[in-house]
Each structure stands twice: as structure tokens, then as C-alpha cells.
Design an enzyme around this catalytic site. Structure first.
Site, PDB file in Angstrom:
ATOM      1  N   ASP A  96      -5.464   6.053   1.579  1.00  0.00           N
ATOM      2  CA  ASP A  96      -5.661   4.677   1.190  1.00  0.00           C
ATOM      3  C   ASP A  96      -7.230   4.368   1.551  1.00  0.00           C
ATOM      4  O   ASP A  96      -7.704   4.818   2.551  1.00  0.00           O
ATOM      5  CB  ASP A  96      -4.903   3.797   2.151  1.00  0.00           C
TER       6      ASP A  96
ATOM      7  N   HIS B   1       0.750  -1.131   0.014  1.00  0.00           N
ATOM      8  CA  HIS B   1       0.050   0.054   0.112  1.00  0.00           C
ATOM      9  C   HIS B   1       0.872   1.208   0.035  1.00  0.00           C
ATOM     10  O   HIS B   1       0.660   2.176  -0.698  1.00  0.00           O
ATOM     11  CB  HIS B   1      -0.939  -0.013   1.218  1.00  0.00           C
TER      12      HIS B   1
END
Length: 471
Positions: free
Chosen positions: A111, A21
Site C-alpha cells: 500500500d 485498502h
């Protein structure tokens, strides 16, 4: 070549603190910075020291487990609740710190695993934009599930596929694990669905994919998930070269062993080496490790295999010594450098989305051995839709056997089918490169975002000047 650096605004970028990520969000941060946007990368105390990128300022926020991150928490539910409580508070403090400076924050790109960041953005009256780190195909499935257009368990058995607009028929073996056995992964399933909980309030939605690759998937769900496709988020040197010296992501939670790998590769013929890596999280069973190991040995091909320290004891006894003339086993290395090397002939992968995009961007053929989650639909696309590789078939125990490993390696490395696969791989590399050319699909979407930020920033400056004149 440097792009214009006129100040366009200030974006805080917030990743979920896992390597898969951090990498794409940090790459997006660098893209924005190269266009004159001030970037503050907000990450957890546990990961903050592993990140270093030009023109990106890194600040720590708290997930409540500052000494060890997720490994300290050990439970997904506990970790996410703690990150929401502590992350919201410390992210808000970080934004407040800048608000009285010359560079006030005007957007949070976060995110999609952390939807609470949009609440923080709203509290401060600034823009908020989630960033999805998986494929549009996977996002479209979970988005429909969240909105009630699909329900669990899915009615997919035998030869009966799941049929959704914009997607090819998805059979049981193609579906993300969370959908096949939802009761086994309740916390992960909840996290996947929560990504869509407040999207209607977001100012933009970004996805790490590109239009040429997944336009049908996006088109099929655009009313529910109107994402701007800005990928592939791979360092610029491997695509367009528009950011000077951008050869790596700028974040590594492990120490790579690039020099040893590169020296070894220099001794090998072009396209003669099989590169094997199952990423930072996948843990293979002992049986699966054995089958891959003996498949590599009997294929008689050169190989470079990344085996994490925690996985080393799963290798068959005597395997390393018996293959020392053909193979090199390392604990970790710079995957981009490996894939870009002329000696690499194919990539044996778990098919995580970042690895998939890297292989597509660098034109490397693949052998797909997916293990769980979104790796399964990614593998289907690799073999059937993009035609850049083959997928290893599992037996009744879910293991890709030695002979199947050999079959896949031979198909990708040798013969007529190999040439077709390589042709498709080269094509996708060219397409990926074009997305960041002048007028390319991803370049345009990023430029539109930056222009919007710059316009909003100028409006705020004009407003501030007017108020100061009034006083």
C-alpha cells in the site's frame, strides 16, 4: 474458467489495514494468484482473521497494536510510527522465512501509505511496487505538491479554479479536504505526501483505476508518477468472470447481512430502490442524517439504507417506523451484491474511491454526497466528467438539505436526465468489463508484470542451478 497456474514467482502483498485498502489489494492478489503467482498476504494481527481468499496465504505482521489496531493507538502519527518500526521488522522476518524455501519471495506489492516497505524490499534484494488505492486524479495533485510544483495554501478562491495538466478545472468545492484546510489534518496530509517519498526507487507503480477512465490525469503527471493502471479492482464475477467463484473481496471487518437485504430486494420492481451507504469510516452529522432521512421519506421512493451501529442514534425519532412500508435499514451488507441487484435504481454515496469504482463497474447511477478527503474530486467526476450521477449541493453550513436530496433522487431515478445518466452508467460498465478482456488495458498491464516476475524467477533458478553445479 481458470487461467494458467504455472508458478511465476512469489509476491508478498501488504495493505494498509483499513477495509477500503484491504479490499483492492486483496483483489489484486487474487488476480495475480489466478495467473500462477504465489501470494502471501501480510496484514496486521488485528485484521488477519477477517481475510480468507482462495489461493492466497494470509500471514500476520505487527503494527505494534496487535489487540486493537488503529483504534488502540487512536493517533495517526503514533500509529504510523509504530507500524513502520514493528511492520518493517516483522515483514522482514516473514520474507526471510521464505528465502530458504522452494518459494522465495521476489516482490513486495505494498500500500502506498506504507513507503517503508520498499526499504524492506531493498534490504532483501527483491522488487518493490507501491499500490495506490485512490484515483489517478488525486494522486496527480498530491504528487505535484510533493515535488514542489504546487504549494499550500492553494490559490483557489471564488471563480478562480486550480488548473493542472490532464485535469478539468478544479474549484474550491472540488478539492480534497487536506488541501483546503491543511492545518486541520497535518498527519493525514503528511501521510498522503509520503506516498511519493521514494517512488523513484520503485520497480513498478500500480494504481486502482483504468486507462479509459483516467488516461488524461495519468498523462498529465506521467513523468513524476509513471503508474501502471490495473483497475477496477472489483471481484471478477462482476467484470470478466475469469476467476471461478470470485463474487466477494474475501475480507470483511464487519458481519454482512446479505440474506435479509436480498430477500427484501426480491419484493421490489427493477430499478425502483435507492441504495444508500456512506462506507466504513464516514460519520455524518446529526443534521445531515436528518435531512437525508426526511428527503428519502418525502421522495416516496423505496430505499435500502446501510446505517452503522454507531450512527443509528442520529436517525430522527420515529423515522424507521414511519417508513417501514418503503424502506429497510440495516447495519451492514454486501455492497457488491446490492449494487448488482436489478431492483437497485441508484446509489447515494459518499464517493469513496472503492464505492465509485464499484458503481461504475456495475453500471449504477449515483447521487454524490461527499464528506471529505478525495470524495470531493470524485464527486465532481461522477457528475461532470463521467456523467453517471448528480452531486448534492450544500448550503452555507455544508449540509445537503432535504429538498436538495429529493431533487437529486428525482433527477437520477425519473425523467429525461435520468435516461441520460443511465446511458452513461451502462457505457462505463461495458468499458470497465473490457479492461479485463484479452488485450484490455488493465489485463495487459497485469500480464506484463507477471511475465516480468516469471522471467526474473527463471533467471534466479538458472543462477541457483549453475551455482549448485559449480559446488
Amino acid at each position: 474458467m481458470r487461467e494458467e497456474t504455472e508458478y511465476k514467482g512469489h509476491v508478498v502483498v501488504l495493505p494498509y489495514p483499513g477495509q477500503g485498502h484491504i479490499n483492492p489489494l486483496l483483489q489484486f492478489a487474487k488476480r495475480l494468484a489466478s495467473k500462477g503467482v504465489k501470494i502471501t498476504f501480510a496484514t496486521t494481527h488485528y485484521t488477519v482473521n477477517s481475510i480468507c481468499a482462495p489461493n492466497v496465504t494470509v500471514h500476520a505482521i505487527s503494527d505494534g497494536f496487535d489487540e486493537g489496531g488503529f483504534a488502540q493507538a487512536q493517533e495517526v502519527d503514533l500509529y504510523l510510527k509504530s507500524f513502520k518500526a514493528n511492520g518493517s521488522r516483522t515483514l522482514s522476518h516473514l520474507i526471510q522465512k521464505f528465502q530458504d524455501s522452494n518459494f522465495p519471495v521476489n516482490c513486495i506489492v505494498y500500500d502506498s501509505f506504507l513507503p517503508w516497505a520498499l526499504d524492506v524490499a531493498r534490504q532483501h534484494g527483491i522488487f518493490g511496487a507501491p499500490f495506490f488505492t485512490n484515483s489517478a486524479t488525486v494522486s496527480s495533485i498530491f504528487c505535484r505538491l510533493h515535488h514542489g510544483f504546487l504549494s499550500l495554501p492553494l490559490d483557489v478562491e471564488g471563480d478562480k479554479p486550480l488548473l493542472l495538466p490532464g485535469l478539468p478545472p478544479l474549484y474550491y468545492s472540488d478539492l480534497p479536504t487536506f488541501l483546503k484546510i491543511p492545518e486541520s489534518y497535518p498527519a493525514y496530509l503528511t501521510m498522503k505526501l509520503n506516498q511519493f517519498s521514494n517512488l523513484d526507487m520503485a520497480d513498478w507503480i500500480f494504481a486502482n483505476t483504468f486507462e479509459e477512465l483516467e488516461s488524461k490525469a495519468v498523462g498529465g503527471v506521467s513523468k513524476l508518477w509513471p503508474a501502471k493502471l490495473i483497475g477496477p479492482m472489483v471481484p471478477s464475477s462482476y467484470l470478466d468472470g475469469r476467476i471461478d467463484g470470485d463474487k466477494g473481496y474475501g475480507a470483511s471487518l464487519w458481519k454482512p447481512l446479505g440474506e435479509e437485504c436480498l430477500k427484501w430486494l426480491e419484493t421490489k420492481q427493477p430499478q425502483s430502490v435507492v441504495y444508500i451507504s456512506f462506507g466504513s469510516m464516514v460519520s455524518l452529522t446529526v443534521k445531515q442524517m436528518e435531512e437525508i432521512a426526511w428527503g428519502l421519506k418525502e421522495s416516496n421512493l423505496n430505499f435500502l439504507w446501510v446505517v452503522r451501529e454507531s450512527e443509528m442514534d442520529k436517525l430522527p425519532k420515529g423515522f424507521i417506523d414511519s417508513t417501514s412500508d418503503k424502506g429497510l435499514i440495516v447495519r451492514w451488507c454486501n455492497q457488491l451484491e446490492m449494487l448488482a441487484h436489478q431492483a437497485i435504481g441508484c446509489f447515494v454515496s459518499h464517493c469513496g474511491w472503492n464505492s465509485t469504482l464499484e458503481a461504475l463497474s456495475l453500471g449504477v447511477s449515483m447521487v454524490a454526497i461527499p464528506q471529505w478527503a478525495d470524495q470531493l474530486p470524485n464527486a465532481k467526476f461522477i457528475e461532470e466528467i463521467w456523467k453517471v450521477g448528480v452531486r448534492g449541493k450544500v448550503d452555507e453550513r455544508g449540509v445537503v438539505r432535504k429538498q436538495e436530496v429529493i431533487r437529486c433522487l428525482k433527477e437520477v431515478m425519473e425523467g429525461k436526465k435520468s435516461e441520460e445518466i443511465k446511458k452513461h452508467a451502462r457505457k462505463w460498465r461495458q468499458v470497465a468489463e473490457r479492461t479485463f478482456d484479452e488485450g484490455g488495458s488493465s489485463a495487459k498491464n497485469i500480464n506484463d508484470f507477471v511475465e516480468h516476475l516469471a522471467f526474473a524467477n527463471k533467471k534466479e533458478e538458472a543462477k541457483a542451478k549453475a551455482l549448485s553445479g559449480f559446488h
